[in-house]
Scaffold this motif. Structure first.
Motif, PDB file in Angstrom:
ATOM      1  N   ASN A   1      64.922  24.865   0.683  1.00 53.45           N
ATOM      2  CA  ASN A   1      64.889  23.666   1.527  1.00 53.45           C
ATOM      3  C   ASN A   1      63.494  23.069   1.650  1.00 53.45           C
ATOM      4  OD1 ASN A   1      67.594  24.073   1.912  1.00 53.45           O
ATOM      5  ND2 ASN A   1      67.407  24.878   3.991  1.00 53.45           N
ATOM      6  N   ILE A   2      62.493  23.761   1.126  1.00 51.45           N
ATOM      7  CA  ILE A   2      61.131  23.225   1.127  1.00 51.45           C
ATOM      8  C   ILE A   2      60.914  22.454  -0.174  1.00 51.45           C
ATOM      9  CG2 ILE A   2      58.666  23.784   1.136  1.00 51.45           C
ATOM     10  CD1 ILE A   2      59.263  26.184   2.859  1.00 51.45           C
ATOM     11  N   LYS A   3      60.693  21.154  -0.048  1.00 51.83           N
ATOM     12  CA  LYS A   3      60.524  20.305  -1.223  1.00 51.83           C
ATOM     13  C   LYS A   3      59.182  20.536  -1.895  1.00 51.83           C
ATOM     14  CE  LYS A   3      64.208  17.621  -1.600  1.00 51.83           C
ATOM     15  NZ  LYS A   3      64.990  17.531  -2.848  1.00 51.83           N
TER      16      LYS A   3
ATOM     17  N   ASP B   1      63.135  19.480   3.527  1.00 48.62           N
ATOM     18  CA  ASP B   1      64.221  18.511   3.360  1.00 48.62           C
ATOM     19  C   ASP B   1      65.193  18.712   4.525  1.00 48.62           C
ATOM     20  OD1 ASP B   1      66.565  17.121   2.665  1.00 48.62           O
ATOM     21  OD2 ASP B   1      66.249  17.456   0.518  1.00 48.62           O
ATOM     22  N   LEU B   2      65.154  17.808   5.487  1.00 49.50           N
ATOM     23  CA  LEU B   2      65.955  17.995   6.689  1.00 49.50           C
ATOM     24  C   LEU B   2      67.439  17.835   6.398  1.00 49.50           C
ATOM     25  CD1 LEU B   2      65.368  18.778   9.543  1.00 49.50           C
ATOM     26  CD2 LEU B   2      65.102  16.377  10.155  1.00 49.50           C
ATOM     27  N   SER B   3      67.785  16.976   5.449  1.00 52.45           N
ATOM     28  CA  SER B   3      69.186  16.788   5.086  1.00 52.45           C
ATOM     29  C   SER B   3      69.768  18.066   4.484  1.00 52.45           C
ATOM     30  CB  SER B   3      69.320  15.627   4.104  1.00 52.45           C
ATOM     31  OG  SER B   3      70.667  15.438   3.724  1.00 52.45           O
ATOM     32  N   GLN B   4      69.083  18.619   3.523  1.00 55.41           N
ATOM     33  CA  GLN B   4      69.543  19.858   2.888  1.00 55.41           C
ATOM     34  C   GLN B   4      69.574  21.014   3.887  1.00 55.41           C
ATOM     35  OE1 GLN B   4      67.570  20.656  -0.807  1.00 55.41           O
ATOM     36  NE2 GLN B   4      68.232  22.779  -0.911  1.00 55.41           N
ATOM     37  N   SER B   5      68.642  21.001   4.836  1.00 57.14           N
ATOM     38  CA  SER B   5      68.546  22.100   5.799  1.00 57.14           C
ATOM     39  C   SER B   5      69.729  22.170   6.747  1.00 57.14           C
ATOM     40  CB  SER B   5      67.249  21.972   6.616  1.00 57.14           C
ATOM     41  OG  SER B   5      66.118  22.119   5.792  1.00 57.14           O
ATOM     42  N   ILE B   6      70.407  21.036   6.963  1.00 59.74           N
ATOM     43  CA  ILE B   6      71.573  21.050   7.849  1.00 59.74           C
ATOM     44  C   ILE B   6      72.883  21.003   7.062  1.00 59.74           C
ATOM     45  CG2 ILE B   6      70.255  20.012   9.726  1.00 59.74           C
ATOM     46  CD1 ILE B   6      71.768  17.383   9.192  1.00 59.74           C
ATOM     47  N   GLY B   7      72.797  21.330   5.778  1.00 54.94           N
ATOM     48  CA  GLY B   7      74.002  21.458   4.973  1.00 54.94           C
ATOM     49  C   GLY B   7      74.487  20.178   4.334  1.00 54.94           C
ATOM     50  N   ARG B   8      73.649  19.140   4.339  1.00 55.84           N
ATOM     51  CA  ARG B   8      74.022  17.883   3.687  1.00 55.84           C
ATOM     52  C   ARG B   8      73.354  17.801   2.313  1.00 55.84           C
ATOM     53  NH1 ARG B   8      76.827  14.939   7.243  1.00 55.84           N
ATOM     54  NH2 ARG B   8      76.525  15.298   9.482  1.00 55.84           N
ATOM     55  N   ARG B   9      73.595  16.689   1.610  1.00 54.40           N
ATOM     56  CA  ARG B   9      73.067  16.531   0.260  1.00 54.40           C
ATOM     57  C   ARG B   9      71.544  16.449   0.291  1.00 54.40           C
ATOM     58  NH1 ARG B   9      76.249  11.830  -2.819  1.00 54.40           N
ATOM     59  NH2 ARG B   9      74.898  12.627  -4.486  1.00 54.40           N
TER      60      ARG B   9
ATOM     61  N   SER C   1      52.787  25.249  14.896  1.00 46.42           N
ATOM     62  CA  SER C   1      52.386  24.842  13.560  1.00 46.42           C
ATOM     63  C   SER C   1      52.909  23.441  13.252  1.00 46.42           C
ATOM     64  CB  SER C   1      52.893  25.842  12.510  1.00 46.42           C
ATOM     65  OG  SER C   1      54.314  25.853  12.482  1.00 46.42           O
ATOM     66  N   VAL C   2      52.326  22.821  12.247  1.00 48.68           N
ATOM     67  CA  VAL C   2      52.714  21.460  11.855  1.00 48.68           C
ATOM     68  C   VAL C   2      53.598  21.533  10.621  1.00 48.68           C
ATOM     69  CG1 VAL C   2      51.879  19.203  11.095  1.00 48.68           C
ATOM     70  CG2 VAL C   2      50.606  20.485  12.824  1.00 48.68           C
ATOM     71  N   GLN C   3      54.728  20.843  10.671  1.00 49.69           N
ATOM     72  CA  GLN C   3      55.632  20.761   9.534  1.00 49.69           C
ATOM     73  C   GLN C   3      55.906  19.294   9.218  1.00 49.69           C
ATOM     74  OE1 GLN C   3      56.893  22.161  12.517  1.00 49.69           O
ATOM     75  NE2 GLN C   3      56.105  24.210  12.123  1.00 49.69           N
ATOM     76  N   GLY C   4      56.311  19.057   7.986  1.00 51.98           N
ATOM     77  CA  GLY C   4      56.750  17.724   7.601  1.00 51.98           C
ATOM     78  C   GLY C   4      58.237  17.747   7.328  1.00 51.98           C
ATOM     79  N   PHE C   5      58.968  16.810   7.924  1.00 55.49           N
ATOM     80  CA  PHE C   5      60.413  16.739   7.710  1.00 55.49           C
ATOM     81  C   PHE C   5      60.729  15.514   6.863  1.00 55.49           C
ATOM     82  CE2 PHE C   5      60.060  19.022  11.825  1.00 55.49           C
ATOM     83  CZ  PHE C   5      60.580  20.230  11.400  1.00 55.49           C
ATOM     84  N   LEU C   6      61.303  15.757   5.703  1.00 53.77           N
ATOM     85  CA  LEU C   6      61.646  14.679   4.782  1.00 53.77           C
ATOM     86  C   LEU C   6      62.914  13.974   5.255  1.00 53.77           C
ATOM     87  CD1 LEU C   6      60.748  13.447   2.010  1.00 53.77           C
ATOM     88  CD2 LEU C   6      62.502  14.916   0.966  1.00 53.77           C
TER      89      LEU C   6
ATOM     90  N   VAL D   1      65.957  21.751  15.566  1.00 55.55           N
ATOM     91  CA  VAL D   1      64.873  21.999  14.612  1.00 55.55           C
ATOM     92  C   VAL D   1      64.440  23.461  14.629  1.00 55.55           C
ATOM     93  CG1 VAL D   1      62.536  21.346  13.955  1.00 55.55           C
ATOM     94  CG2 VAL D   1      64.124  19.606  14.753  1.00 55.55           C
ATOM     95  N   GLU D   2      64.542  24.100  15.791  1.00 53.40           N
ATOM     96  CA  GLU D   2      64.169  25.511  15.866  1.00 53.40           C
ATOM     97  C   GLU D   2      65.067  26.371  14.987  1.00 53.40           C
ATOM     98  OE1 GLU D   2      62.855  26.897  19.913  1.00 53.40           O
ATOM     99  OE2 GLU D   2      63.505  24.886  20.430  1.00 53.40           O
ATOM    100  N   GLN D   3      66.340  26.010  14.884  1.00 53.30           N
ATOM    101  CA  GLN D   3      67.241  26.745  13.999  1.00 53.30           C
ATOM    102  C   GLN D   3      66.863  26.496  12.542  1.00 53.30           C
ATOM    103  OE1 GLN D   3      71.441  26.309  14.730  1.00 53.30           O
ATOM    104  NE2 GLN D   3      72.006  27.091  12.734  1.00 53.30           N
ATOM    105  N   VAL D   4      66.565  25.245  12.215  1.00 53.66           N
ATOM    106  CA  VAL D   4      66.154  24.915  10.850  1.00 53.66           C
ATOM    107  C   VAL D   4      64.918  25.715  10.461  1.00 53.66           C
ATOM    108  CG1 VAL D   4      65.203  23.094   9.381  1.00 53.66           C
ATOM    109  CG2 VAL D   4      67.175  22.605  10.850  1.00 53.66           C
ATOM    110  N   LEU D   5      63.912  25.730  11.336  1.00 48.68           N
ATOM    111  CA  LEU D   5      62.669  26.427  11.021  1.00 48.68           C
ATOM    112  C   LEU D   5      62.857  27.941  10.966  1.00 48.68           C
ATOM    113  CD1 LEU D   5      60.107  24.352  13.105  1.00 48.68           C
ATOM    114  CD2 LEU D   5      60.540  24.272  10.638  1.00 48.68           C
ATOM    115  N   ALA D   6      63.731  28.472  11.820  1.00 49.38           N
ATOM    116  CA  ALA D   6      63.990  29.913  11.794  1.00 49.38           C
ATOM    117  C   ALA D   6      64.584  30.320  10.454  1.00 49.38           C
ATOM    118  CB  ALA D   6      64.926  30.308  12.934  1.00 49.38           C
ATOM    119  N   GLU D   7      65.443  29.462   9.896  1.00 47.59           N
ATOM    120  CA  GLU D   7      66.069  29.776   8.611  1.00 47.59           C
ATOM    121  C   GLU D   7      65.109  29.586   7.448  1.00 47.59           C
ATOM    122  OE1 GLU D   7      69.614  27.458   8.347  1.00 47.59           O
ATOM    123  OE2 GLU D   7      70.630  28.520   9.989  1.00 47.59           O
ATOM    124  N   VAL D   8      64.248  28.569   7.557  1.00 52.41           N
ATOM    125  CA  VAL D   8      63.341  28.262   6.447  1.00 52.41           C
ATOM    126  C   VAL D   8      62.087  29.120   6.496  1.00 52.41           C
ATOM    127  CG1 VAL D   8      61.894  26.471   5.408  1.00 52.41           C
ATOM    128  CG2 VAL D   8      64.195  25.905   6.210  1.00 52.41           C
TER     129      VAL D   8
END
Length: 306
Positions: free
Chosen positions: A58-60, A74-82, A100-105, A149-156
């Motif tokens: 999920n990290i571009k 990639d926020l779309s891919q991180s939540i199960g979308r294309r 920390s600082v992250q970038g969300f596409l 977003v915390e769930q997304v970051l925990a997984e990534v």
């Protein structure tokens, strides 16, 4: 595009009023998503990315932004979308979560809206992509989904919730006969479980609430049943950003109730910024710490319980 969030520091007066500002964006469809402006540094056109081998899918890639190397998720891919394909036409929301600082596409950045937390509701029962939602709201009759977003970051990125043996042993030595009860308030299921796991390692009992309103209703119900709040729970740990009632408002409500006004309160949030420290005093909380360090949380709780 970064100009739409110029002056974000001027918006700190919203905190403590049960209001928030959301930056709206899209992920390749007509669906609107939102992120709290307090967590956003800027929104920029997607820069050149360097793909790292063996990184999470999920990290571009990585980007150098204002002298700092940032992971672009990639926020779309991180939540199960294309996955987002057209990088040249996409944008990056730079945000600060969990120290920390992250970038969300994202595919587009729309506008900022100002709403009340009372108009932000818990999501429907989790299933599929909706399991990544922490809240929903409406704006101009359009549904806005707020991603956990915390769930997304925990997984990534992964988050460590193990407490050091020194802290565990220290607490056990001084509290062998005391089983203290903590009320934990957080709208993110991942965050609730992280906190629960951390505190159980130092021998604490936990009751969970999904937002400030649910927590306040619990406290009022205990009081109505004749229970002494101070005997019922030793400490309340609350997130700040939550649907229906935020952590600042919850703290103010507790402080204004004679039956619970002296309850120790720790605000624990992924939000960053010096304004948090000032608002701790403003609303009457005892302490503020940013997410997420298991040892720092355990040590703060131990200190407050003593």
């Amino acid at each position: 595009m970064s100009s739409i969030i110029d002056g974000v520091d001027q918006r700190t007066n919203l905190a403590g009023t049960n209001r928030l500002e959301l930056l709206l964006f899209r992920l390749g469809t007509a669906q609107l998503y939102g992120i709290n402006v307090f967590k956003v540094r800027e929104a920029i056109a997607c820069p050149a990315l360097t793909k790292l081998p063996q990184s999470h899918p999920n990290i571009k890639g990585m980007a150098s932004i204002r002298g700092q190397t940032v992971s672009i998720v990639d926020l779309s891919q991180s939540i199960g979308r294309r996955p987002i394909q057209d990088m040249a036409e996409s944008f990056v929301i730079l945000a600060e979560y969990n120290r920390s600082v992250q970038g969300f596409l994202v595919t587009s950045v729309e506008r900022i809206i100002n709403i009340s937390w009372s108009d932000v509701l818990p999501p429907p029962a989790a299933s599929g992509a909706s399991s990544y939602l922490t809240a929903i709201t409406k704006f101009e009759d359009k549904l806005v989904q707020i991603i956990d977003v915390e769930q997304v970051l925990a997984e990534v990125m992964g988050i460590q919730a193990d407490v050091s043996s020194e802290l565990v042993n220290n607490y056990s030595e001084h509290n062998q006969e005391i089983r203290q009860h903590i009320l934990v308030v957080d709208d993110s299921s991942v965050a609730r479980n992280q906190i629960k796991r951390t505190l159980e390692q130092i021998g604490l009992e936990i009751t969970l609430a999904k937002n400030g309103k649910e927590a306040l209703d619990m406290l009022k119900a205990w009081k109505a049943n004749g229970e002494d709040i101070y005997e019922k729970i030793a400490l309340m740990i609350s997130d700040i950003e939550m649907p229906e009632m935020d952590g600042y408002t919850l703290t103010s409500e507790v402080r204004n109730d004679p039956a619970m006004k002296s309850l120790p309160i720790l605000l624990h949030t992924s939000m960053s910024g010096t304004f948090n420290q000032a608002l701790v005093s403003k609303v009457g909380a005892d302490k503020f710490i940013p997410k997420f360090s298991a040892d720092e949380l355990a040590a703060a709780v131990q200190s407050m319980l003593k």
